[in-house]
Scaffold this motif. Sequence first.
Motif, PDB file in Angstrom:
ATOM      1  N   GLU A  91       0.854  -1.194   0.000  1.00 38.75           N
ATOM      2  CA  GLU A  91       0.000   0.000   0.000  1.00 38.75           C
ATOM      3  C   GLU A  91       0.886   1.238   0.000  1.00 38.75           C
ATOM      4  OE1 GLU A  91      -3.307   0.397  -0.267  1.00 38.75           O
ATOM      5  OE2 GLU A  91      -3.489  -1.782  -0.485  1.00 38.75           O
ATOM      6  N   LEU A  92       0.587   2.170  -0.919  1.00 33.04           N
ATOM      7  CA  LEU A  92       1.405   3.360  -1.078  1.00 33.04           C
ATOM      8  C   LEU A  92       0.569   4.620  -0.886  1.00 33.04           C
ATOM      9  CD1 LEU A  92       3.340   2.276  -4.305  1.00 33.04           C
ATOM     10  CD2 LEU A  92       4.195   2.227  -1.953  1.00 33.04           C
ATOM     11  N   LYS A  93       1.016   5.464   0.032  1.00 38.34           N
ATOM     12  CA  LYS A  93       0.385   6.770   0.228  1.00 38.34           C
ATOM     13  C   LYS A  93       1.052   7.743  -0.721  1.00 38.34           C
ATOM     14  CE  LYS A  93      -0.843  10.421   3.342  1.00 38.34           C
ATOM     15  NZ  LYS A  93      -1.674  10.958   2.303  1.00 38.34           N
ATOM     16  N   ASP A 142      -3.076   8.015  -3.783  1.00 45.89           N
ATOM     17  CA  ASP A 142      -2.688   6.761  -3.133  1.00 45.89           C
ATOM     18  C   ASP A 142      -2.907   5.614  -4.124  1.00 45.89           C
ATOM     19  OD1 ASP A 142      -2.438   8.422  -0.957  1.00 45.89           O
ATOM     20  OD2 ASP A 142      -4.057   7.507   0.207  1.00 45.89           O
ATOM     21  N   ASN A 186      -1.564   1.100  -4.878  1.00 45.88           N
ATOM     22  CA  ASN A 186      -0.885  -0.105  -4.420  1.00 45.88           C
ATOM     23  C   ASN A 186       0.145  -0.444  -5.484  1.00 45.88           C
ATOM     24  OD1 ASN A 186      -0.280  -3.029  -4.033  1.00 45.88           O
ATOM     25  ND2 ASN A 186      -1.809  -2.834  -2.416  1.00 45.88           N
ATOM     26  N   GLN A 206       9.195  11.700   7.070  1.00 44.07           N
ATOM     27  CA  GLN A 206       7.897  12.287   7.400  1.00 44.07           C
ATOM     28  C   GLN A 206       7.307  12.895   6.128  1.00 44.07           C
ATOM     29  OE1 GLN A 206       6.406  12.026  10.417  1.00 44.07           O
ATOM     30  NE2 GLN A 206       8.186  10.775  10.945  1.00 44.07           N
ATOM     31  N   GLU A 207       6.007  12.791   5.994  1.00 43.93           N
ATOM     32  CA  GLU A 207       5.325  13.300   4.813  1.00 43.93           C
ATOM     33  C   GLU A 207       5.626  14.783   4.570  1.00 43.93           C
ATOM     34  OE1 GLU A 207       0.762  13.732   3.188  1.00 43.93           O
ATOM     35  OE2 GLU A 207       1.193  12.203   4.696  1.00 43.93           O
ATOM     36  N   TYR A 240       5.870   8.297  -3.112  1.00 40.28           N
ATOM     37  CA  TYR A 240       4.972   7.614  -2.182  1.00 40.28           C
ATOM     38  C   TYR A 240       5.691   7.321  -0.874  1.00 40.28           C
ATOM     39  CZ  TYR A 240       2.684   6.558  -6.639  1.00 40.28           C
ATOM     40  OH  TYR A 240       2.098   6.654  -7.871  1.00 40.28           O
ATOM     41  N   ILE A 241       4.892   6.999   0.131  1.00 36.41           N
ATOM     42  CA  ILE A 241       5.398   6.443   1.382  1.00 36.41           C
ATOM     43  C   ILE A 241       4.671   5.113   1.570  1.00 36.41           C
ATOM     44  CG2 ILE A 241       5.448   6.686   3.899  1.00 36.41           C
ATOM     45  CD1 ILE A 241       5.770   9.695   3.525  1.00 36.41           C
ATOM     46  N   ALA A 242       5.427   4.059   1.844  1.00 40.10           N
ATOM     47  CA  ALA A 242       4.829   2.733   2.024  1.00 40.10           C
ATOM     48  C   ALA A 242       4.000   2.703   3.301  1.00 40.10           C
ATOM     49  CB  ALA A 242       5.908   1.665   2.054  1.00 40.10           C
ATOM     50  N   ARG A 243       2.793   2.161   3.204  1.00 40.95           N
ATOM     51  CA  ARG A 243       1.895   2.036   4.353  1.00 40.95           C
ATOM     52  C   ARG A 243       1.672   0.582   4.750  1.00 40.95           C
ATOM     53  NH1 ARG A 243       2.706   6.546   6.472  1.00 40.95           N
ATOM     54  NH2 ARG A 243       1.701   8.350   5.577  1.00 40.95           N
ATOM     55  N   SER A 244       2.386  -0.315   4.117  1.00 41.09           N
ATOM     56  CA  SER A 244       2.340  -1.730   4.478  1.00 41.09           C
ATOM     57  C   SER A 244       3.741  -2.304   4.277  1.00 41.09           C
ATOM     58  CB  SER A 244       1.301  -2.471   3.619  1.00 41.09           C
ATOM     59  OG  SER A 244       1.647  -2.432   2.257  1.00 41.09           O
TER      60      SER A 244
END
Length: 179
Positions: free
Chosen positions: A51-53, A59, A61, A110-111, A128-132
């Motif tokens: 999952e990518l923010k 956002d 995946n 940090q975002e 992106y920032i990985a969320r998983s």
Amino acid sequence: MKKNIIYIVLIALIAVIVFVPGVKDRLQEAFFPIATIENAVHISEEDYDVELKGINVPDTNLKNFRNKAVFLNFWGTWCPPCRKEWPSIQKLYDTRKEHVDFVLIAMNDQEDAVKKFLKENKYNVPVYIARSPISEKILPKVFPTTYLLDHDGRILIKEDASRDWNTESVHQFIDNIIK
């Protein structure tokens, strides 16, 4: 006499290449890397499930980039070598974004710091920032780490260091994998 020495050195060099185990393979990998594509590591469907923010894009995946050529880069605003290669990545993106999907994942960041970095430098490459969790197969050990993946999920290039990505050889490589 000099001719004889040259011939002896050439014969010795050829003998080393032919008879010493591993020398031929190392030379082939160094000078003909395309030949190693058949042995390339494949990224599985499970490896793509991250999952990518989106920072400057929506956002998503990583699995949405399956079956596409992907420039996948792991970096951080805190990493001087990562910052050094950004201008060349931006230039590559500007010229090849129609042919390759770019996915840059900011790690341990940090975002707000990422947004500030992109804005200050006027970069628009998708970040992106990985969320998983990220698969061990692609999780970097050092930064920056960049992968060039083909349509079949094969890792064709893995670079564990800063590099100039806006070179003729990289452009040609991308042109060859999108055919």
